[in-house]
Design a protein around this motif. Structure first.
Motif, mmCIF file in Angstrom:
data_model
loop_
_atom_site.group_PDB
_atom_site.id
_atom_site.type_symbol
_atom_site.label_atom_id
_atom_site.label_comp_id
_atom_site.label_asym_id
_atom_site.label_seq_id
_atom_site.Cartn_x
_atom_site.Cartn_y
_atom_site.Cartn_z
ATOM 1 N N UNK A 153 0.660 -1.225 -0.062
ATOM 2 C CA UNK A 153 0.078 -0.431 0.005
ATOM 3 C C UNK A 153 1.187 1.255 0.432
ATOM 4 N N UNK A 154 0.660 2.223 -0.729
ATOM 5 C CA UNK A 154 0.721 3.227 -0.936
ATOM 6 C C UNK A 154 0.198 3.967 -0.498
ATOM 7 N N UNK A 155 0.231 5.431 0.469
ATOM 8 C CA UNK A 155 -1.066 6.119 1.373
ATOM 9 C C UNK A 155 -0.290 7.895 0.919
ATOM 10 N N UNK A 156 -1.611 8.393 0.499
ATOM 11 C CA UNK A 156 -1.171 9.858 -0.436
ATOM 12 C C UNK A 156 -2.074 11.139 0.561
ATOM 13 N N UNK A 157 -1.561 11.638 1.831
ATOM 14 C CA UNK A 157 -2.021 11.957 2.957
ATOM 15 C C UNK A 157 -2.043 13.376 2.347
ATOM 16 N N UNK A 158 -3.226 14.576 2.344
ATOM 17 C CA UNK A 158 -3.354 15.527 1.578
ATOM 18 C C UNK A 158 -4.605 15.954 2.708
#
Ligand SMILES: Cc1cc2nc3c(=O)[nH]c(=O)nc-3n(C[C@H](O)[C@H](O)[C@H](O)COP(=O)(O)O)c2cc1C
Length: 337
Positions: free
Chosen positions: A49-54
């Motif tokens: 998994x790669x999680x992108x936090x914005x």
């Protein structure tokens, strides 16, 4: 946002996570050799998994004005800290990337300048296979309803986003060693304490929380943060201002701590009030780390049966004067019962 690659039970793709419904919405299926890793400096593939936090900054700036940039980064750091704890509970690895091509990603995701890409989390295995950014151009989605542009926030974010300064983080294991089921139940039930009783905590409880702050963090840019602590109600400890076990000034500074926290009684009535202090041109990494440490302090406090509240509202200059530092005051947190 989450990217799945070779993850059992979740088809490969880039998804948006909807917290209200706890659902993933598929946004894009990258072609082979494409993915979020394409925005990293090294482009190395992640299986897992790669999680992108914005952050949609107007959700904060309507209330906090330009100070919202701090809150967005601190909140983002808390999310990274929540990932760290969740990864431990589910026997997964976890590390974070703060160096990536934010501008390109903003374009491809249709964020305009309203949604700020803060950090990426990795839970999986990395290989040397190179990945390109996904060939996609998503439509803009209005995530705040009304919107007032804040040029200072946008320009500041753009300027600090491409910082070339970076001190690489150390290899880090998990900071947690508690029973997974205890930590899981604490993750689910934790809330910010709204009022302290004024009773003291034991020095073992206080030290357990401090110990959690000192453990390594798996950040690609690990900026130095010094944690000052105004101790007022810890059994066996003289009241005063501390860094680690070193007492810098003796005295009862409880009322002062409340004043420094924008006159909030939370700062005065707990057992101790922490001030996280640092200085770096790499402002996003610095603030994200402060938020991540904040989440550790929250969970470590709860594990000790203590309450905790983040305090983002404080008098910057007065705190710096009291601590006798020229560095930036990043974040404050109060713990106690
Ligand atoms: C970055 C940050 C700054 C905060 N600053 C304050 C503050 O100055 N005063 C306060 O009473 N609570 C503060 N809080 C606590 C929030 O109000 C609280 O986290 C939020 O309402 C969500 O509630 P919960 O933590 O119980 O889930 C802060 C929390 C965070 C994460």
């Amino acid at each position: 946002y989450v990217q799945s690659r070779g993850e059992s039970g979740l088809a490969d793709g880039i998804y948006h996570f909807e917290p209200l419904t706890e659902r993933l919405r598929l946004l894009h299926v990258p072609k082979p050799g494409e993915g979020l890793e394409g925005y990293f400096d090294d482009g190395c593939m992640v299986t897992g998994l790669v999680v992108l936090v914005t952050a949609i900054y107007y959700r904060s700036s309507w209330k906090y004005g330009q100070r919202a940039l701090r809150y967005c980064l601190l909140d983002g750091g808390h999310i990274l800290g929540a990932m760290e704890a969740a990864a431990y509970c589910t026997d997964r690895s976890c590390s974070w990337v703060t160096r990536f091509d934010r501008r390109r990603l903003q374009k491809d995701f249709g964020f305009l300048t309203r949604e700020l890409p803060l950090a990426m989390g990795i839970s999986g295995t990395r290989s040397s296979d190179r990945i390109c950014r996904p060939q996609m151009s998503l439509d803009f989605v209005n995530g705040s309803g009304p919107f007032c542009r804040d040029p200072v926030i946008e320009q500041a974010f753009a300027r600090v986003s491409s910082s070339s300064v970076c001190r690489s983080g150390k290899e880090a294991g998990t900071p947690y060693s508690d029973a997974k089921k205890d930590l899981k139940s604490i993750i689910l039930r934790r809330r910010s304490i709204r009022e302290f009783s004024g009773r003291p905590v034991s020095s073992a409880q206080y030290r357990a929380v401090c110990d959690m702050i000192r453990r390594n963090i798996a950040l690609d840019c690990d900026e130095d943060i010094v944690v000052f602590s105004i101790v007022h109600r810890v059994e066996g400890m003289e009241s005063g201002l501390y860094v680690d076990d070193r007492c810098l000034k003796k005295g009862d500074f409880a009322a002062m701590a409340g004043y420094l926290c924008l006159d909030q009684s939370l700062g005065a009535d707990g057992a101790a009030t922490f001030f996280l202090v640092g200085d770096s041109e790499n402002y996003p990494a610095l603030m994200l780390k402060a938020g991540l440490l904040g989440q550790r302090i929250y969970l470590a406090s709860e594990l000790q049966g203590l309450g905790c509240s983040g305090i983002g509202a404080f008098y910057d200059l007065e705190v710096a004067d009291f601590l006798e530092t020229d560095s930036l005051i990043l974040y404050a947190l109060a713990i106690g019962i």
